[in-house]
Design an enzyme around this catalytic site. Structure first.
Site, short mmCIF file in Angstrom:
data_model
loop_
_atom_site.label_atom_id
_atom_site.label_comp_id
_atom_site.label_asym_id
_atom_site.label_seq_id
_atom_site.Cartn_x
_atom_site.Cartn_y
_atom_site.Cartn_z
N ASP A 11 0.89 -1.16 0.00
CA ASP A 11 0.00 0.00 0.00
C ASP A 11 0.93 1.21 0.00
OD1 ASP A 11 -2.15 1.77 0.27
OD2 ASP A 11 -2.13 1.62 2.45
N GLU A 71 -1.34 -1.47 -4.63
CA GLU A 71 -2.56 -0.69 -4.80
C GLU A 71 -2.30 0.49 -5.72
OE1 GLU A 71 -5.74 -0.24 -1.62
OE2 GLU A 71 -4.77 1.71 -1.57
N ASP A 144 -2.44 0.85 7.19
CA ASP A 144 -1.63 0.67 5.99
C ASP A 144 -1.13 -0.77 5.86
OD1 ASP A 144 -1.14 3.73 5.10
OD2 ASP A 144 -1.08 3.52 7.28
#
Length: 185
Positions: A11, A71, A144
């Protein structure tokens, strides 16, 4: 694909970068380690990018993942934030490519949909579903880390259980589970 299959999930971020290492062996999915790289004390934006590159290279050296699931940045209200996020993502991808890893990118909505069955799920809902479906002994302090794990799990689902029809066609959670029994917690 050799076993165990190791997937690195990221992420990306320029203040916090979540990461997760996922192991799949004989269809048993297990998080090996998850964490957060804290970058908010580094003031120079280029040194942040260097640190991201080094961290991803270190994770690759330690765990030998075959794939990176990352992501995709999404457009919010601030173009500058998206630009910084895109740079962080690009550096993480470059680190994976240097190590000859396959790279896969997933939109945040797709990740949430894959994990919870709902593309607009909250970070808390994603984390809760991961804890229910995976055996996790430690709860990460930062979202996260679970977001990175969600990206890795999403990638596994996409490659192991390709959806035959549009997942948005499910009218309820019960119908989603009927179509995807592997998601029962």
């Amino acid at each position: 694909m050799r076993e165990p299959r190791i997937i690195l999930g990221i992420d990306p971020g320029t203040n916090l970068m979540g990461w997760a290492v996922l192991s799949v062996e004989k269809k048993i999915v297990k998080p090996l380690e998850i964490g957060v790289l804290e970058l908010n004390k580094i003031k120079d934006p280029y040194l942040k990018l260097q640190r991201i590159f080094e961290e991803v290279c270190g994770l690759v050296a330690n765990y030998q993942p075959q794939e990176l699931a990352i992501e995709a940045p999404f457009y919010g209200k601030n173009v500058q934030s998206m630009l910084k996020l895109g740079r962080a993502q690009g550096v993480a991808i470059a680190a994976a490519l240097v190590h000859k890893m396959a790279v896969y990118e997933y939109a945040p909505r797709k990740v949430k949909l894959a994990i919870t069955g709902r593309g607009a799920a909250s970070k808390e809902q994603v984390a809760t579903m991961l804890h229910k479906t995976l055996v996790m002994t430690n709860v990460p302090v930062k979202w996260d880390a679970t977001d990175a794990l969600a990206v890795a799990v999403c990638h596994y689902y996409q490659t192991q259980f390709p959806m035959q029809e549009n997942p948005l066609s499910c009218k309820s959670w019960e119908s989603f589970l009927a179509q995807h029994p592997e998601r029962r917690g």
